[in-house]
Scaffold this active site. Structure first.
Site, PDB file in Angstrom:
ATOM      1  N   GLU A 136       3.777  -3.792   6.015  1.00 13.93           N
ATOM      2  CA  GLU A 136       2.631  -4.184   6.838  1.00 13.93           C
ATOM      3  C   GLU A 136       2.597  -3.400   8.144  1.00 13.93           C
ATOM      4  OE1 GLU A 136       2.517  -7.264  10.070  1.00 13.93           O
ATOM      5  OE2 GLU A 136       2.017  -8.486   8.325  1.00 13.93           O
ATOM      6  N   ASP A 154      -0.513  -6.808   0.945  1.00 15.95           N
ATOM      7  CA  ASP A 154      -1.323  -6.553   2.145  1.00 15.95           C
ATOM      8  C   ASP A 154      -0.979  -5.208   2.751  1.00 15.95           C
ATOM      9  OD1 ASP A 154       1.191  -7.528   2.982  1.00 15.95           O
ATOM     10  OD2 ASP A 154       0.365  -8.339   4.840  1.00 15.95           O
TER      11      ASP A 154
END
Length: 389
Positions: free
Chosen positions: A70, A131
């Site tokens: 991330e 993500d």
């Protein structure tokens, strides 16, 4: 005073006015307070504190001084938004070497890298996090387009292919969905999901790049999932599909906090031309309702009751700025903006995640970047200033 009519203008004058109008439509004049062409102090301060010379992004709030897929992905995005290909390449090189084992064409990045208990620096958890992968793929695709580097765009498509194989599943009686990672999220009787892992504009961009892929359907299903999982208008950090309905994740409960705050952020940054935007914003009235009732947001929301506890950190206020702007609530947005430190020592004292939320929220408000209806990135440097939405 008598005004000149069209007949008083020469053909050359008319053509000149048409050209000027076209130019203005393509590059709207920046609104008051927009920082077009000025140094991005929030980002440069983040780089000084969190980005090493070799491209590793460090989260100092954890004892293991971790880096995550991330953190690397967000840094790639902001380096692109700031038009810094040298820094982009360093961040990408570190990510590929340390998180992908040197084979990004074969391996999705491990989500967690840092200092192990024996003092060695290495991958601490080899599971993936979709993500981070989503934002890496998005940054690569858009860097390839904006900087005219086809190799980067091809690398982005490779990540999409790996994600399709490892993390996109068909939920029975619902449709396609993106798992949070490739292990541990499919249980005997349920699928564990994270609504904040699915920014609509990124899925829309993937659908344009891979029209035969699952992305357009996934975009529609992501909004349906968020609406069903947010019965009081507050997004949960995690939810679960039990084959019939979305229910609270049994291990984490019906809580919205540090993950869920991104749902409002992504919704607010979605272009007004996106056909699913009205449904998306309509699913998330909770924060505006809470701010209207008590003037402040909460760190944790019980999403089934709508009650909140704890004072929200400054990053939450930044994340709410695009959301409140999209809802036409300038007074609420202005009140939240006062809670965000200006660039400088106070902002530098914020932790990694708060600073990321500030980069997204304030950066979008300052028109450092915007997202088109088809998901394309519109950085300020590619025109006079990023287009209004």
């Amino acid at each position: 005073m008598e005004q000149a009519g069209p007949a008083m203008l020469s053909r050359r004058d008319v053509l000149g006015l048409m050209a000027a109008a076209t130019a203005l439509a393509a590059c709207p004049a920046p609104a008051a307070g927009v920082a077009c062409g000025t140094p991005w102090r929030d980002w440069h301060g983040f780089v000084q504190r969190h980005v090493q010379d070799d491209g590793r992004v460090v989260d100092h709030t954890h004892p293991d001084l971790r880096s995550t897929s991330e953190s690397q992905s967000y840094a790639l995005f902001f380096a692109l938004a700031d038009n810094n290909p040298v820094l982009f390449d360093r961040i990408l090189a570190w990510t590929r070497r340390h998180l992908c084992g040197g084979r990004p064409d074969l391996n999705l990045p491990a989500w967690l890298w840092g200092r192990a208990g024996d003092g060695q620096w290495r991958v601490l958890d080899a599971n993936t996090a979709s993500d981070g992968e989503l934002w890496i793929a998005y940054a690569l695709l858009e860097a390839g387009r904006l900087w005219n580097r086809p190799g980067l765009a091809q690398a982005g498509r490779q990540i999409l292919g790996l994600m399709r194989s490892a993390e996109v599943v068909e939920l029975p009686k619902f449709g396609p969905m993106l798992l949070p990672g490739n292990r541990g999220f499919v249980q005997r009787d349920r699928w564990i999901l994270n609504p904040s892992y699915l920014p609509l504009f990124a899925l829309r961009r993937f659908a344009a790049v891979e029209p035969r892929g699952p992305w357009a359907r996934l975009a529609e299903r992501s909004v349906a999932m968020l609406r069903a999982a947010s019965p009081t208008g507050f997004a949960p950090d995690w939810t679960a599909w039990n084959g019939e309905a979305f229910v609270a994740d049994p291990s984490r409960g019906a809580v919205g906090s540090y993950d869920a705050i991104r749902c409002y952020l992504w919704a607010g940054m979605t272009d007004a031309g996106e056909p699913l935007r009205p449904r998306l914003l309509d699913a998330l009235p909770g924060p505006a309702r809470l701010l209207r009732a008590q003037g402040g947001f909460a760190e944790k929301i019980q999403t089934r009751s709508g009650s909140g506890t704890g004072a929200a950190p400054a990053g939450f206020s930044a994340a709410l700025l695009p959301y409140l702007s999209a809802l036409g609530q300038p007074a609420m947005a202005a009140a939240q903006a006062t809670r965000i430190p200006a660039p400088g020592p106070a902002a530098d004292a914020l932790g990694y995640y708060d600073r990321v939320l500030v980069l997204f929220g304030r950066g979008w408000m300052d028109r450092r970047f915007r997202f088109a209806a088809d998901g394309r990135l519109l950085p300020a440097w590619s025109s006079t200033c990023s287009a209004k939405t």
